[in-house]
Scaffold this motif. Structure first.
Motif, PDB file in Angstrom:
ATOM      1  N   SER A   8       0.831  -1.198   0.000  1.00 42.59           N
ATOM      2  CA  SER A   8       0.000   0.000   0.000  1.00 42.59           C
ATOM      3  C   SER A   8       0.872   1.257   0.000  1.00 42.59           C
ATOM      4  N   THR A   9       0.395   2.292  -0.673  1.00 43.58           N
ATOM      5  CA  THR A   9       1.111   3.580  -0.665  1.00 43.58           C
ATOM      6  C   THR A   9       0.760   4.394   0.571  1.00 43.58           C
ATOM      7  N   ARG A  10      -0.286   4.017   1.282  1.00 40.11           N
ATOM      8  CA  ARG A  10      -0.762   4.796   2.427  1.00 40.11           C
ATOM      9  C   ARG A  10       0.323   5.064   3.477  1.00 40.11           C
ATOM     10  N   PRO A  11       1.083   4.052   3.952  1.00 40.58           N
ATOM     11  CA  PRO A  11       2.087   4.364   4.978  1.00 40.58           C
ATOM     12  C   PRO A  11       3.184   5.297   4.474  1.00 40.58           C
ATOM     13  N   TYR A  12       3.519   5.210   3.203  1.00 43.03           N
ATOM     14  CA  TYR A  12       4.547   6.072   2.632  1.00 43.03           C
ATOM     15  C   TYR A  12       4.052   7.514   2.538  1.00 43.03           C
ATOM     16  N   LEU A  13       2.795   7.693   2.155  1.00 46.28           N
ATOM     17  CA  LEU A  13       2.212   9.029   2.069  1.00 46.28           C
ATOM     18  C   LEU A  13       2.053   9.632   3.463  1.00 46.28           C
ATOM     19  N   ILE A  14       1.690   8.819   4.438  1.00 48.44           N
ATOM     20  CA  ILE A  14       1.576   9.310   5.820  1.00 48.44           C
ATOM     21  C   ILE A  14       2.928   9.802   6.307  1.00 48.44           C
ATOM     22  N   ARG A  15       3.989   9.010   6.075  1.00 43.04           N
ATOM     23  CA  ARG A  15       5.325   9.422   6.512  1.00 43.04           C
ATOM     24  C   ARG A  15       5.779  10.693   5.791  1.00 43.04           C
ATOM     25  N   ALA A  16       5.477  10.785   4.496  1.00 41.93           N
ATOM     26  CA  ALA A  16       5.882  11.972   3.726  1.00 41.93           C
ATOM     27  C   ALA A  16       5.164  13.224   4.231  1.00 41.93           C
ATOM     28  N   LEU A  17       3.873  13.128   4.480  1.00 39.40           N
ATOM     29  CA  LEU A  17       3.135  14.291   4.965  1.00 39.40           C
ATOM     30  C   LEU A  17       3.505  14.633   6.405  1.00 39.40           C
ATOM     31  N   TYR A  18       3.814  13.636   7.209  1.00 33.82           N
ATOM     32  CA  TYR A  18       4.312  13.888   8.567  1.00 33.82           C
ATOM     33  C   TYR A  18       5.610  14.693   8.484  1.00 33.82           C
ATOM     34  N   GLU A  19       6.513  14.270   7.620  1.00 36.86           N
ATOM     35  CA  GLU A  19       7.794  14.967   7.461  1.00 36.86           C
ATOM     36  C   GLU A  19       7.579  16.386   6.935  1.00 36.86           C
ATOM     37  N   TRP A  20       6.664  16.548   5.974  1.00 34.41           N
ATOM     38  CA  TRP A  20       6.373  17.875   5.441  1.00 34.41           C
ATOM     39  C   TRP A  20       5.851  18.792   6.556  1.00 34.41           C
TER      40      TRP A  20
END
Length: 169
Positions: A8-20
């Motif tokens: 799933s791309t969901r955990p990667y997008l969550i980490r990216a937006l958390y970092e942003w």
């Protein structure tokens, strides 16, 4: 490996937006659809959902994994262990401006409340139908600069006079 077998791309997008959020000095919040697999204080769950502050200042031992988001936090002054399956996260956004990303609701909530607007087609189906991928992006609030005086005021939560968030649909 085809699209059906990939992770799933969901955990990667969550980490990216958390970092942003953290890079820009914003406070990252996640909205979670709660069921028996979610370990959160039930007294703070409203309408089957909870919003969690996952900032560095609000959490301890935060781990944004591929399967779970895990951390320790205080609720009403009491320390709690929080465990959220990544598939239960329905949005991640910055508290200060509302910018972030919403995700399709978990499968069980689609079954519980079927409607034509709730069922989202896979991106490949959308692209084949002629719609662009950008048409699928859900914006939580309009990207408009607002002053602090225009932000909604927090409402008292279950812990007494403490502020809490209310999700408006």
């Amino acid at each position: 490996m085809n699209a059906q077998e990939s992770t799933s791309t969901r955990p990667y997008l969550i980490r990216a937006l958390y970092e942003w959020c953290t890079d820009n000095g914003f406070t990252p919040y996640v909205a979670v659809r709660v069921d028996d697999s979610v370990q959160v204080p039930r007294e703070f769950v409203h309408d089957g959902e909870i919003v969690l502050n996952i900032s560095f200042d609000a959490t301890s031992s935060l781990q944004l994994g591929n399967d779970f988001i895990e951390f320790k936090a205080r609720f009403g002054g009491k320390p709690r262990d929080i465990l959220v399956p990544v598939g239960r996260v329905i949005a991640i956004y910055a508290r200060e401006n509302g910018q972030g990303m919403a995700f399709p609701p978990p499968v069980d909530s689609l079954v519980a409340a079927p409607s034509s607007s709730a069922v989202l087609a896979p991106v490949a189906d959308v692209v084949e139908s002629g719609a662009s991928v950008e048409d699928r992006v859900v914006q939580l609030v309009p990207a408009v600069d607002v002053g602090d005086d225009e932000l909604p005021k927090p409402t008292p939560g279950p812990a007494g006079g403490r502020p809490s968030l209310k999700r408006v649909k």
